[in-house]
Design a protein around this motif. Sequence first.
Motif, PDB file in Angstrom:
ATOM      1  N   GLN A 194       0.827  -1.203   0.000  1.00  0.00           N
ATOM      2  CA  GLN A 194       0.000   0.000   0.000  1.00  0.00           C
ATOM      3  C   GLN A 194       0.860   1.250   0.000  1.00  0.00           C
ATOM      4  OE1 GLN A 194      -2.315   1.459   3.572  1.00  0.00           O
ATOM      5  NE2 GLN A 194      -4.051   0.971   2.229  1.00  0.00           N
ATOM      6  N   ASP A 195       1.949   1.232   0.745  1.00  0.00           N
ATOM      7  CA  ASP A 195       2.836   2.396   0.779  1.00  0.00           C
ATOM      8  C   ASP A 195       3.350   2.729  -0.621  1.00  0.00           C
ATOM      9  OD1 ASP A 195       4.633   4.360   2.212  1.00  0.00           O
ATOM     10  OD2 ASP A 195       6.130   3.089   1.247  1.00  0.00           O
ATOM     11  N   GLU A 196       3.661   1.730  -1.418  1.00  0.00           N
ATOM     12  CA  GLU A 196       4.134   1.984  -2.780  1.00  0.00           C
ATOM     13  C   GLU A 196       3.036   2.615  -3.629  1.00  0.00           C
ATOM     14  OE1 GLU A 196       5.717  -1.629  -4.307  1.00  0.00           O
ATOM     15  OE2 GLU A 196       7.402  -1.676  -2.883  1.00  0.00           O
ATOM     16  N   ARG A 197       1.800   2.161  -3.456  1.00  0.00           N
ATOM     17  CA  ARG A 197       0.691   2.768  -4.209  1.00  0.00           C
ATOM     18  C   ARG A 197       0.462   4.211  -3.772  1.00  0.00           C
ATOM     19  NH1 ARG A 197      -1.422  -2.369  -2.959  1.00  0.00           N
ATOM     20  NH2 ARG A 197      -2.858  -1.542  -1.382  1.00  0.00           N
ATOM     21  N   VAL A 198       0.509   4.457  -2.466  1.00  0.00           N
ATOM     22  CA  VAL A 198       0.322   5.811  -1.950  1.00  0.00           C
ATOM     23  C   VAL A 198       1.431   6.726  -2.465  1.00  0.00           C
ATOM     24  CG1 VAL A 198       0.386   7.213   0.158  1.00  0.00           C
ATOM     25  CG2 VAL A 198      -0.986   5.127   0.093  1.00  0.00           C
ATOM     26  N   ALA A 199       2.659   6.235  -2.453  1.00  0.00           N
ATOM     27  CA  ALA A 199       3.787   7.049  -2.909  1.00  0.00           C
ATOM     28  C   ALA A 199       3.623   7.445  -4.374  1.00  0.00           C
ATOM     29  CB  ALA A 199       5.096   6.284  -2.705  1.00  0.00           C
ATOM     30  N   ARG A 200       3.181   6.510  -5.201  1.00  0.00           N
ATOM     31  CA  ARG A 200       2.958   6.843  -6.614  1.00  0.00           C
ATOM     32  C   ARG A 200       1.871   7.905  -6.744  1.00  0.00           C
ATOM     33  NH1 ARG A 200       3.665   1.199  -7.311  1.00  0.00           N
ATOM     34  NH2 ARG A 200       1.399   0.870  -7.321  1.00  0.00           N
ATOM     35  N   HIS A 201       0.809   7.759  -5.984  1.00  0.00           N
ATOM     36  CA  HIS A 201      -0.289   8.726  -6.055  1.00  0.00           C
ATOM     37  C   HIS A 201       0.158  10.108  -5.605  1.00  0.00           C
ATOM     38  CE1 HIS A 201      -4.199  10.582  -5.652  1.00  0.00           C
ATOM     39  NE2 HIS A 201      -4.003  10.768  -4.363  1.00  0.00           N
ATOM     40  N   CYS A 202       0.955  10.168  -4.542  1.00  0.00           N
ATOM     41  CA  CYS A 202       1.358  11.454  -3.962  1.00  0.00           C
ATOM     42  C   CYS A 202       2.617  12.030  -4.606  1.00  0.00           C
ATOM     43  CB  CYS A 202       1.574  11.299  -2.455  1.00  0.00           C
ATOM     44  SG  CYS A 202       0.069  10.893  -1.530  1.00  0.00           S
TER      45      CYS A 202
ATOM     46  N   ALA B  76      -8.778  17.083  -4.617  1.00  0.00           N
ATOM     47  CA  ALA B  76      -9.763  16.218  -3.962  1.00  0.00           C
ATOM     48  C   ALA B  76     -10.297  15.147  -4.900  1.00  0.00           C
ATOM     49  CB  ALA B  76     -10.911  17.055  -3.411  1.00  0.00           C
ATOM     50  N   ALA B  77     -10.547  15.485  -6.154  1.00  0.00           N
ATOM     51  CA  ALA B  77     -11.087  14.507  -7.098  1.00  0.00           C
ATOM     52  C   ALA B  77     -10.097  13.371  -7.327  1.00  0.00           C
ATOM     53  CB  ALA B  77     -11.437  15.190  -8.417  1.00  0.00           C
ATOM     54  N   GLY B  78      -8.820  13.716  -7.450  1.00  0.00           N
ATOM     55  CA  GLY B  78      -7.802  12.680  -7.615  1.00  0.00           C
ATOM     56  C   GLY B  78      -7.706  11.784  -6.401  1.00  0.00           C
ATOM     57  N   ASN B  79      -7.789  12.382  -5.211  1.00  0.00           N
ATOM     58  CA  ASN B  79      -7.774  11.584  -3.987  1.00  0.00           C
ATOM     59  C   ASN B  79      -8.971  10.646  -3.925  1.00  0.00           C
ATOM     60  OD1 ASN B  79      -5.405  12.682  -2.997  1.00  0.00           O
ATOM     61  ND2 ASN B  79      -6.423  14.168  -1.672  1.00  0.00           N
ATOM     62  N   ASP B  80     -10.145  11.133  -4.296  1.00  0.00           N
ATOM     63  CA  ASP B  80     -11.347  10.299  -4.255  1.00  0.00           C
ATOM     64  C   ASP B  80     -11.204   9.096  -5.174  1.00  0.00           C
ATOM     65  OD1 ASP B  80     -12.476  12.046  -2.455  1.00  0.00           O
ATOM     66  OD2 ASP B  80     -13.768  13.049  -3.931  1.00  0.00           O
ATOM     67  N   ALA B  81     -10.644   9.313  -6.363  1.00  0.00           N
ATOM     68  CA  ALA B  81     -10.462   8.205  -7.302  1.00  0.00           C
ATOM     69  C   ALA B  81      -9.469   7.185  -6.751  1.00  0.00           C
ATOM     70  CB  ALA B  81      -9.993   8.742  -8.656  1.00  0.00           C
ATOM     71  N   PHE B  82      -8.382   7.681  -6.170  1.00  0.00           N
ATOM     72  CA  PHE B  82      -7.402   6.767  -5.581  1.00  0.00           C
ATOM     73  C   PHE B  82      -8.027   5.956  -4.458  1.00  0.00           C
ATOM     74  CE2 PHE B  82      -4.442   5.781  -2.173  1.00  0.00           C
ATOM     75  CZ  PHE B  82      -3.485   5.043  -2.852  1.00  0.00           C
ATOM     76  N   LEU B  83      -8.769   6.615  -3.567  1.00  0.00           N
ATOM     77  CA  LEU B  83      -9.355   5.919  -2.423  1.00  0.00           C
ATOM     78  C   LEU B  83     -10.394   4.905  -2.861  1.00  0.00           C
ATOM     79  CD1 LEU B  83      -9.599   8.952   0.004  1.00  0.00           C
ATOM     80  CD2 LEU B  83      -8.038   7.012   0.214  1.00  0.00           C
ATOM     81  N   ALA B  84     -11.114   5.179  -3.940  1.00  0.00           N
ATOM     82  CA  ALA B  84     -12.074   4.197  -4.464  1.00  0.00           C
ATOM     83  C   ALA B  84     -11.346   2.946  -4.933  1.00  0.00           C
ATOM     84  CB  ALA B  84     -12.879   4.811  -5.599  1.00  0.00           C
ATOM     85  N   ARG B  85     -10.233   3.128  -5.644  1.00  0.00           N
ATOM     86  CA  ARG B  85      -9.447   1.976  -6.094  1.00  0.00           C
ATOM     87  C   ARG B  85      -8.860   1.235  -4.901  1.00  0.00           C
ATOM     88  NH1 ARG B  85      -7.611   5.956  -9.702  1.00  0.00           N
ATOM     89  NH2 ARG B  85      -5.618   6.134  -8.580  1.00  0.00           N
ATOM     90  N   GLU B  86      -8.398   1.986  -3.910  1.00  0.00           N
ATOM     91  CA  GLU B  86      -7.805   1.361  -2.729  1.00  0.00           C
ATOM     92  C   GLU B  86      -8.853   0.582  -1.944  1.00  0.00           C
ATOM     93  OE1 GLU B  86      -4.359   0.428  -0.647  1.00  0.00           O
ATOM     94  OE2 GLU B  86      -4.662   1.406  -2.586  1.00  0.00           O
ATOM     95  N   ARG B  87     -10.073   1.099  -1.884  1.00  0.00           N
ATOM     96  CA  ARG B  87     -11.151   0.384  -1.201  1.00  0.00           C
ATOM     97  C   ARG B  87     -11.416  -0.959  -1.881  1.00  0.00           C
ATOM     98  NH1 ARG B  87     -14.424   4.064  -1.570  1.00  0.00           N
ATOM     99  NH2 ARG B  87     -14.187   4.974   0.514  1.00  0.00           N
ATOM    100  N   ASP B  88     -11.458  -0.960  -3.194  1.00  0.00           N
ATOM    101  CA  ASP B  88     -11.685  -2.210  -3.927  1.00  0.00           C
ATOM    102  C   ASP B  88     -10.545  -3.188  -3.688  1.00  0.00           C
ATOM    103  OD1 ASP B  88     -14.044  -1.220  -4.941  1.00  0.00           O
ATOM    104  OD2 ASP B  88     -13.188  -0.611  -6.865  1.00  0.00           O
ATOM    105  N   HIS B  89      -9.323  -2.692  -3.691  1.00  0.00           N
ATOM    106  CA  HIS B  89      -8.167  -3.560  -3.479  1.00  0.00           C
ATOM    107  C   HIS B  89      -8.215  -4.181  -2.087  1.00  0.00           C
ATOM    108  CE1 HIS B  89      -4.013  -4.903  -4.158  1.00  0.00           C
ATOM    109  NE2 HIS B  89      -3.839  -4.651  -2.870  1.00  0.00           N
ATOM    110  N   LEU B  90      -8.482  -3.377  -1.069  1.00  0.00           N
ATOM    111  CA  LEU B  90      -8.468  -3.876   0.301  1.00  0.00           C
ATOM    112  C   LEU B  90      -9.643  -4.795   0.596  1.00  0.00           C
ATOM    113  CD1 LEU B  90      -7.272  -0.694   2.225  1.00  0.00           C
ATOM    114  CD2 LEU B  90      -5.942  -2.719   1.641  1.00  0.00           C
ATOM    115  N   ARG B  91     -10.747  -4.604  -0.095  1.00  0.00           N
ATOM    116  CA  ARG B  91     -11.871  -5.533   0.092  1.00  0.00           C
ATOM    117  C   ARG B  91     -11.498  -6.950  -0.331  1.00  0.00           C
ATOM    118  NH1 ARG B  91     -16.586  -1.446  -2.071  1.00  0.00           N
ATOM    119  NH2 ARG B  91     -17.349  -0.776  -0.010  1.00  0.00           N
ATOM    120  N   ARG B  92     -10.612  -7.077  -1.299  1.00  0.00           N
ATOM    121  CA  ARG B  92     -10.149  -8.408  -1.693  1.00  0.00           C
ATOM    122  C   ARG B  92      -9.258  -9.027  -0.620  1.00  0.00           C
ATOM    123  NH1 ARG B  92      -9.988  -5.651  -6.715  1.00  0.00           N
ATOM    124  NH2 ARG B  92      -7.751  -5.200  -6.541  1.00  0.00           N
ATOM    125  N   LEU B  93      -8.492  -8.190   0.068  1.00  0.00           N
ATOM    126  CA  LEU B  93      -7.620  -8.685   1.131  1.00  0.00           C
ATOM    127  C   LEU B  93      -8.374  -8.896   2.440  1.00  0.00           C
ATOM    128  CD1 LEU B  93      -4.478  -6.391   0.663  1.00  0.00           C
ATOM    129  CD2 LEU B  93      -4.711  -8.783  -0.016  1.00  0.00           C
TER     130      LEU B  93
END
Length: 255
Positions: free
Chosen positions: A152-160, A218-235
Amino acid sequence: MSPTTPRACSFNTAAAQYAANRPSYPPALFTTIEELIGHPLAGCRVADIGAGTGIATVLLRERGAQVIAVEPGDAMAAQFRDALPDVPLVRGDGNALPLADASQDLITYAQSWHWTDTARSVPEALRVLRPGGALAVWWNTTAFDVPWIAAQDERVARHCGVAPRSGRPRPDDGDAVRLAGLAGLRVARRQMRWSRTVPLHTHLANLSSHSAFLVLDAAGNDAFLARERDHLRRLFPDERVEETYVVDLLLATRP
């Protein structure tokens, strides 16, 4: 960093989110502080600097400390006053403490020391501490040895647009003291591992309350968090996420 930089000021845009979702600290942290200072926190005069919404202040008070809080941010101070109306709160920051000389037994910085200019904040802390008093600074650092947290840290780093933290070695004691600007003082370091299990929405709200997110669109953050929510639901199909931390404490004693 200065407490007036955009990232430092960004917390005022999300003070309620910060208060509701940020992790607290384990009891072992305060037991360790008591062991290092050689006496209980009960009755100690403690200044909690960069107190934010009062997460650490609450725990210091539960130990019986007599706490005064210092906070520069308007919205964070408002959240603090709502939560702790009977705790003295003064406005200011760690580079110029609005406190009297030799007035405190302990000064604490929970997640806030890195926002100070240590060329100014270290002398200020020593000025305000009584002889033999202590400066305690600590952070909830992320346990990157947990595979899903490192990924997750790697995904966050790419986003930020920043370098991943998970690839960096944890500094040794000497480097930690030097990086904190505390070289030349008598400093003890302790690290305590702990975890909390929270709903998925709390985990994501905690993640997005960090300054690296708050200064982005904010819009970019919302899109990232939506993808992250889907990813974490699988885990975590039950949507309960175990966050693992290592509290990194440095405690310096005034001569």
